[in-house]
Design a protein around this motif. Structure first.
Motif, PDB file in Angstrom:
ATOM      1  N   LYS A 245      -3.888   7.830   5.906  1.00  0.00           N
ATOM      2  CA  LYS A 245      -4.060   7.996   4.471  1.00  0.00           C
ATOM      3  C   LYS A 245      -5.130   7.028   3.994  1.00  0.00           C
ATOM      4  N   VAL A 246      -6.017   7.512   3.120  1.00  0.00           N
ATOM      5  CA  VAL A 246      -7.079   6.699   2.538  1.00  0.00           C
ATOM      6  C   VAL A 246      -6.589   6.128   1.211  1.00  0.00           C
ATOM      7  N   PHE A 247      -6.773   4.825   1.033  1.00  0.00           N
ATOM      8  CA  PHE A 247      -6.452   4.142  -0.216  1.00  0.00           C
ATOM      9  C   PHE A 247      -7.789   3.749  -0.831  1.00  0.00           C
ATOM     10  N   GLU A 248      -8.345   4.668  -1.621  1.00  0.00           N
ATOM     11  CA  GLU A 248      -9.703   4.521  -2.138  1.00  0.00           C
ATOM     12  C   GLU A 248      -9.864   3.253  -2.979  1.00  0.00           C
ATOM     13  N   GLU A 249      -8.919   2.982  -3.857  1.00  0.00           N
ATOM     14  CA  GLU A 249      -9.034   1.810  -4.737  1.00  0.00           C
ATOM     15  C   GLU A 249      -9.097   0.510  -3.942  1.00  0.00           C
ATOM     16  N   GLN A 250      -8.334   0.424  -2.873  1.00  0.00           N
ATOM     17  CA  GLN A 250      -8.306  -0.784  -2.040  1.00  0.00           C
ATOM     18  C   GLN A 250      -9.368  -0.753  -0.942  1.00  0.00           C
ATOM     19  N   GLU A 251     -10.052   0.380  -0.808  1.00  0.00           N
ATOM     20  CA  GLU A 251     -11.077   0.569   0.218  1.00  0.00           C
ATOM     21  C   GLU A 251     -10.529   0.340   1.625  1.00  0.00           C
ATOM     22  N   VAL A 252      -9.333   0.907   1.855  1.00  0.00           N
ATOM     23  CA  VAL A 252      -8.635   0.762   3.128  1.00  0.00           C
ATOM     24  C   VAL A 252      -8.103   2.123   3.555  1.00  0.00           C
ATOM     25  N   VAL A 253      -8.102   2.355   4.861  1.00  0.00           N
ATOM     26  CA  VAL A 253      -7.448   3.536   5.415  1.00  0.00           C
ATOM     27  C   VAL A 253      -6.412   3.029   6.422  1.00  0.00           C
ATOM     28  N   VAL A 254      -5.212   3.589   6.345  1.00  0.00           N
ATOM     29  CA  VAL A 254      -4.141   3.225   7.264  1.00  0.00           C
ATOM     30  C   VAL A 254      -3.837   4.442   8.121  1.00  0.00           C
ATOM     31  N   THR A 255      -3.771   4.220   9.428  1.00  0.00           N
ATOM     32  CA  THR A 255      -3.459   5.309  10.351  1.00  0.00           C
ATOM     33  C   THR A 255      -2.186   4.987  11.129  1.00  0.00           C
TER      34      THR A 255
ATOM     35  N   PRO B  39      -6.634  -6.192   8.122  1.00  0.00           N
ATOM     36  CA  PRO B  39      -5.289  -6.631   8.482  1.00  0.00           C
ATOM     37  C   PRO B  39      -4.230  -5.996   7.591  1.00  0.00           C
ATOM     38  N   ILE B  40      -3.224  -5.430   8.232  1.00  0.00           N
ATOM     39  CA  ILE B  40      -2.071  -4.893   7.510  1.00  0.00           C
ATOM     40  C   ILE B  40      -0.821  -5.453   8.178  1.00  0.00           C
ATOM     41  N   THR B  41       0.260  -5.488   7.423  1.00  0.00           N
ATOM     42  CA  THR B  41       1.550  -5.885   7.986  1.00  0.00           C
ATOM     43  C   THR B  41       2.577  -4.833   7.608  1.00  0.00           C
ATOM     44  N   VAL B  42       3.522  -4.635   8.497  1.00  0.00           N
ATOM     45  CA  VAL B  42       4.614  -3.694   8.231  1.00  0.00           C
ATOM     46  C   VAL B  42       5.906  -4.516   8.246  1.00  0.00           C
ATOM     47  N   THR B  43       6.588  -4.489   7.118  1.00  0.00           N
ATOM     48  CA  THR B  43       7.869  -5.163   6.981  1.00  0.00           C
ATOM     49  C   THR B  43       8.875  -4.134   6.516  1.00  0.00           C
ATOM     50  N   GLY B  44       9.848  -3.866   7.362  1.00  0.00           N
ATOM     51  CA  GLY B  44      10.797  -2.803   7.043  1.00  0.00           C
ATOM     52  C   GLY B  44      10.044  -1.486   6.980  1.00  0.00           C
ATOM     53  N   ASP B  45      10.082  -0.832   5.800  1.00  0.00           N
ATOM     54  CA  ASP B  45       9.378   0.417   5.648  1.00  0.00           C
ATOM     55  C   ASP B  45       8.160   0.296   4.723  1.00  0.00           C
ATOM     56  N   THR B  46       7.695  -0.942   4.496  1.00  0.00           N
ATOM     57  CA  THR B  46       6.577  -1.188   3.594  1.00  0.00           C
ATOM     58  C   THR B  46       5.349  -1.670   4.356  1.00  0.00           C
ATOM     59  N   ILE B  47       4.218  -1.060   4.054  1.00  0.00           N
ATOM     60  CA  ILE B  47       2.933  -1.455   4.624  1.00  0.00           C
ATOM     61  C   ILE B  47       2.191  -2.236   3.567  1.00  0.00           C
ATOM     62  N   ARG B  48       1.733  -3.434   3.939  1.00  0.00           N
ATOM     63  CA  ARG B  48       1.006  -4.305   3.012  1.00  0.00           C
ATOM     64  C   ARG B  48      -0.340  -4.697   3.597  1.00  0.00           C
ATOM     65  N   LEU B  49      -1.276  -5.016   2.708  1.00  0.00           N
ATOM     66  CA  LEU B  49      -2.545  -5.602   3.143  1.00  0.00           C
ATOM     67  C   LEU B  49      -2.292  -7.010   3.612  1.00  0.00           C
ATOM     68  N   GLY B  50      -2.957  -7.381   4.693  1.00  0.00           N
ATOM     69  CA  GLY B  50      -2.928  -8.762   5.188  1.00  0.00           C
ATOM     70  C   GLY B  50      -1.636  -9.166   5.714  1.00  0.00           C
TER      71      GLY B  50
ATOM     72  N   LEU C 156       0.822  -1.215   0.000  1.00  0.00           N
ATOM     73  CA  LEU C 156       0.000   0.000   0.000  1.00  0.00           C
ATOM     74  C   LEU C 156       0.849   1.255   0.000  1.00  0.00           C
ATOM     75  N   ALA C 157       1.843   1.297   0.890  1.00  0.00           N
ATOM     76  CA  ALA C 157       2.593   2.532   1.080  1.00  0.00           C
ATOM     77  C   ALA C 157       3.887   2.260   1.823  1.00  0.00           C
ATOM     78  N   LYS C 158       4.695   3.269   1.873  1.00  0.00           N
ATOM     79  CA  LYS C 158       5.873   3.279   2.741  1.00  0.00           C
ATOM     80  C   LYS C 158       5.427   3.846   4.085  1.00  0.00           C
ATOM     81  N   THR C 159       6.069   3.432   5.139  1.00  0.00           N
ATOM     82  CA  THR C 159       5.696   3.937   6.464  1.00  0.00           C
ATOM     83  C   THR C 159       5.805   5.463   6.525  1.00  0.00           C
TER      84      THR C 159
END
Length: 155
Positions: A76-86, A144-155, A64-67
């Motif tokens: 940030k709202v990710f409209e296409e994925q219908e997810v918001v990450v805070t 569900p999101i996961t953070v690995t290093g500086d990358t945020i991913r779904l699930g 989704l994004a970098k941290t």
């Protein structure tokens, strides 16, 4: 005659697909503009399990994004994925559905500690997506999101 009908149906289906594609939008949704209600995914109440909502959810593992893209105390709202990450506090990231539990509109911004829906003024806390204002009947569903290093991913 059947061949002609098939041609018309095929052309009609292609036209409908074009209309669906034309109705989409791009961007992260932080423009403050109102979004039409989404129908691809229902607003599911949060059960605290962090599991994805029903049909139409974004592919798991998608970056989704970098941290650094998610401000501390904001999101940030990710409209296409219908997810918001805070990121309520430094290094703490949360994922929630971007579909308002009131009428299914897409939330459009995160500011002043809340996730904001433009349709009827519902606002949700960035820490747990609890309703703090407006007609929304339930919190946003956890995603569900996961953070690995500086990358945020779904699930």
């Amino acid at each position: 005659m059947h061949a002609r009908r098939r041609t018309v149906l095929t052309a009609g289906a292609a036209g409908a697909a074009g209309l669906v594609t034309a109705c989409g939008s791009s961007g992260d949704g932080d423009t403050g503009a109102a979004s039409a209600p989404k129908t691809s995914r229902g607003a599911t109440p949060s059960t605290g399990t962090g599991k994805a909502s029903a049909a139409g959810s974004a592919p798991r593992g998608e970056a989704l994004a970098k941290t650094s893209d998610i401000p501390v105390g904001g999101g940030k709202v990710f409209e296409e994925q219908e997810v918001v990450v805070t990121q309520p506090e430094q290094g703490e990231f949360k994922g929630f559905s971007a579909i308002c539990t009131h009428k299914g509109c897409t939330v459009v911004s995160v500011s002043d500690g809340t996730i904001n829906c433009p349709c009827h003024g519902s606002r949700y806390r960035i820490t747990d997506a609890a309703v703090v204002a407006g007609p929304a009947p339930r919190p946003l569903a956890a995603e569900p999101i996961t953070v690995t290093g500086d990358t945020i991913r779904l699930g």
